[in-house]
Design an enzyme around this catalytic site. Structure first.
Site, PDB file in Angstrom:
ATOM      1  N   ASP A  97      -2.389   7.263   3.706  1.00  0.00           N
ATOM      2  CA  ASP A  97      -2.305   5.831   3.400  1.00  0.00           C
ATOM      3  C   ASP A  97      -2.787   5.634   1.970  1.00  0.00           C
ATOM      4  O   ASP A  97      -3.381   6.530   1.368  1.00  0.00           O
ATOM      5  CB  ASP A  97      -3.193   5.038   4.375  1.00  0.00           C
ATOM      6  CG  ASP A  97      -3.227   3.553   4.046  1.00  0.00           C
ATOM      7  OD1 ASP A  97      -2.159   2.967   3.834  1.00  0.00           O
ATOM      8  OD2 ASP A  97      -4.328   2.967   3.978  1.00  0.00           O
ATOM      9  N   SER A  98      -2.588   4.419   1.460  1.00  0.00           N
ATOM     10  CA  SER A  98      -3.082   4.099   0.132  1.00  0.00           C
ATOM     11  C   SER A  98      -4.614   4.028   0.093  1.00  0.00           C
ATOM     12  O   SER A  98      -5.197   4.027  -0.980  1.00  0.00           O
ATOM     13  CB  SER A  98      -2.510   2.751  -0.303  1.00  0.00           C
ATOM     14  OG  SER A  98      -2.831   1.763   0.659  1.00  0.00           O
ATOM     15  N   CYS A 123       1.159   3.913   6.192  1.00  0.00           N
ATOM     16  CA  CYS A 123       1.085   2.827   5.215  1.00  0.00           C
ATOM     17  C   CYS A 123       2.453   2.167   5.244  1.00  0.00           C
ATOM     18  O   CYS A 123       3.477   2.857   5.095  1.00  0.00           O
ATOM     19  CB  CYS A 123       0.798   3.404   3.833  1.00  0.00           C
ATOM     20  SG  CYS A 123       0.895   2.214   2.488  1.00  0.00           S
ATOM     21  N   GLU A 134     -11.198  -5.472   3.233  1.00  0.00           N
ATOM     22  CA  GLU A 134     -12.038  -4.447   2.600  1.00  0.00           C
ATOM     23  C   GLU A 134     -13.435  -4.966   2.281  1.00  0.00           C
ATOM     24  O   GLU A 134     -14.384  -4.195   2.196  1.00  0.00           O
ATOM     25  CB  GLU A 134     -11.346  -3.877   1.367  1.00  0.00           C
ATOM     26  CG  GLU A 134     -10.105  -3.119   1.803  1.00  0.00           C
ATOM     27  CD  GLU A 134      -9.563  -2.120   0.802  1.00  0.00           C
ATOM     28  OE1 GLU A 134     -10.109  -2.023  -0.302  1.00  0.00           O
ATOM     29  OE2 GLU A 134      -8.579  -1.454   1.160  1.00  0.00           O
ATOM     30  N   CYS A 158       1.095  -4.478   7.866  1.00  0.00           N
ATOM     31  CA  CYS A 158       0.221  -3.843   6.877  1.00  0.00           C
ATOM     32  C   CYS A 158      -0.913  -3.232   7.684  1.00  0.00           C
ATOM     33  O   CYS A 158      -1.429  -3.866   8.622  1.00  0.00           O
ATOM     34  CB  CYS A 158      -0.301  -4.895   5.907  1.00  0.00           C
ATOM     35  SG  CYS A 158      -1.642  -4.299   4.853  1.00  0.00           S
ATOM     36  N   HIS A 218      -3.945  -2.809   7.282  1.00  0.00           N
ATOM     37  CA  HIS A 218      -5.250  -3.484   7.322  1.00  0.00           C
ATOM     38  C   HIS A 218      -5.298  -4.603   8.372  1.00  0.00           C
ATOM     39  O   HIS A 218      -6.360  -4.965   8.851  1.00  0.00           O
ATOM     40  CB  HIS A 218      -5.557  -4.145   5.976  1.00  0.00           C
ATOM     41  CG  HIS A 218      -6.010  -3.215   4.899  1.00  0.00           C
ATOM     42  ND1 HIS A 218      -5.206  -2.233   4.387  1.00  0.00           N
ATOM     43  CD2 HIS A 218      -7.185  -3.139   4.231  1.00  0.00           C
ATOM     44  CE1 HIS A 218      -5.875  -1.586   3.436  1.00  0.00           C
ATOM     45  NE2 HIS A 218      -7.077  -2.126   3.326  1.00  0.00           N
TER      46      HIS A 218
HETATM   47  N1  DGL Z   1      -1.792   0.265   3.423  1.00  0.00           N
HETATM   48  C1  DGL Z   1      -0.988  -0.738   2.778  1.00  0.00           C
HETATM   49  C2  DGL Z   1       0.164  -1.136   3.715  1.00  0.00           C
HETATM   50  O1  DGL Z   1       0.141  -0.896   4.913  1.00  0.00           O
HETATM   51  C3  DGL Z   1      -1.799  -1.958   2.406  1.00  0.00           C
HETATM   52  C4  DGL Z   1      -2.738  -1.748   1.261  1.00  0.00           C
HETATM   53  C5  DGL Z   1      -2.061  -1.562  -0.070  1.00  0.00           C
HETATM   54  O2  DGL Z   1      -1.498  -2.506  -0.639  1.00  0.00           O
HETATM   55  O3  DGL Z   1      -2.097  -0.434  -0.542  1.00  0.00           O
HETATM   56  O4  DGL Z   1       1.125  -1.673   3.254  1.00  0.00           O
END
Ligand code: DGL
Length: 273
Positions: free
Chosen positions: A12-13, A75, A154, A186, A188
């Site tokens: 993931d990011s 992600c 976050e 997303c 999060h």
């Molecule tokens: N993990 C990213 C997603 O699911 C969200 C966070 C980001 O913008 O990197 O799209």
């Protein structure tokens, strides 16, 4: 032949993909996992397709160096932008979070009106509409980018009046349209699920793609005869976490999501892959 006792690679990011890891741990408790969170380069949601694809390819090369047996793109933004490219690059089963989420939403809706909340990148790519309309061309899909949710999550403001207020502003138009299903597009967002559920009301089903992704992953491993057949013991080697920056901060956040506790998180230089 592929080693069925090799780990599953997940990336993931940053920290969001841990909501997917949590589901994989629940549904596949015997599997080993190598997780990479790109904490130095997060967020992906506001970056271009080219950049997200380049970052994703580097991470995939890192995961391959860890001899993973499959890759989960945990992600939404990377799944939207880079999944096709990753599938071309590697010779392993690869699974993203978007397709599984789209499939559940189609099953869940009664009135055919599906909302998607996600990053700007995911919404702009229209990837959820594409997959949903492939299954049901008559479904109408309304996307809404919610860029403030990631920093709120976050910051730990999962249950906070500020998050409530911002969620109301983002969600009002989806409520007015009368959607009966909302995809948390997303990684999060499942962490603020109770706030989102309260604002949308009982008549709206919230879809967390993480659950379905883990279920499809299990099916895939069964089909490919890749389920781990050793008893993996909880220890440093069962779950390994890597990041591109701020390992301690990642560890603290991860420990609030995953009940097993993160035994270690190592920083690596991802640009070198
Ligand atoms: N993990 C990213 C997603 O699911 C969200 C966070 C980001 O913008 O990197 O799209």
């Amino acid at each position: 032949m592929m080693n069925k006792n090799a780990p599953i690679g997940v990336f993931d990011s940053g920290v969001g993909g841990l909501t997917v890891v949590r589901e994989i741990m629940r549904q596949l408790p015997n599997e080993k996992i190598v997780y990479f969170g790109d904490t130095a380069r997060v967020p992906y949601g506001s970056k271009s397709k080219e950049t997200v694809t380049r970052y994703s390819s580097q991470i995939v090369r890192f995961l391959l160096s860890q001899e993973v047996k499959t890759i989960v793109v945990a992600c939404n933004t990377a799944s939207a932008y880079a999944l096709d490219e990753i599938e071309k690059e590697v010779n392993l089963p690869v699974i993203g979070v978007v397709k599984p989420g789209a499939a559940v939403a189609v099953q869940a809706t009664s009135n055919g009106k599906i909302g998607v909340i996600a990053t700007e990148g995911t919404i702009g790519s229209k990837i959820y509409s594409k997959y949903i309309n492939e299954i049901d061309p008559s479904a109408s899909v309304v996307g809404k980018a919610c860029p403030l949710f990631v920093p709120l999550v976050e910051e730990g403001l999962w249950q906070d009046p500020v998050t409530d207020e911002i969620a109301k502003r983002y969600l009002t138009e989806l409520i007015d349209i009368g959607i009966d299903t909302l995809i948390l597009g997303c990684t999060h967002y499942p962490l603020i699920r109770s706030t989102l559920g309260r604002i949308m009301g009982e008549g709206v089903t919230l879809v967390n793609p993480a659950y379905e992704t883990a279920r499809e992953l299990k099916e895939l491993l069964e089909k490919e005869n890749l389920l781990n057949d050793e008893e993996a013991k909880l220890g440093d080697n069962k779950y390994r976490f890597y990041v591109s920056d701020a390992a301690e901060k990642f560890k603290r956040f991860a420990n609030s999501i995953i009940k097993y506790g993160i035994l270690s998180a190592k920083t690596i230089k991802i640009e070198e892959y």
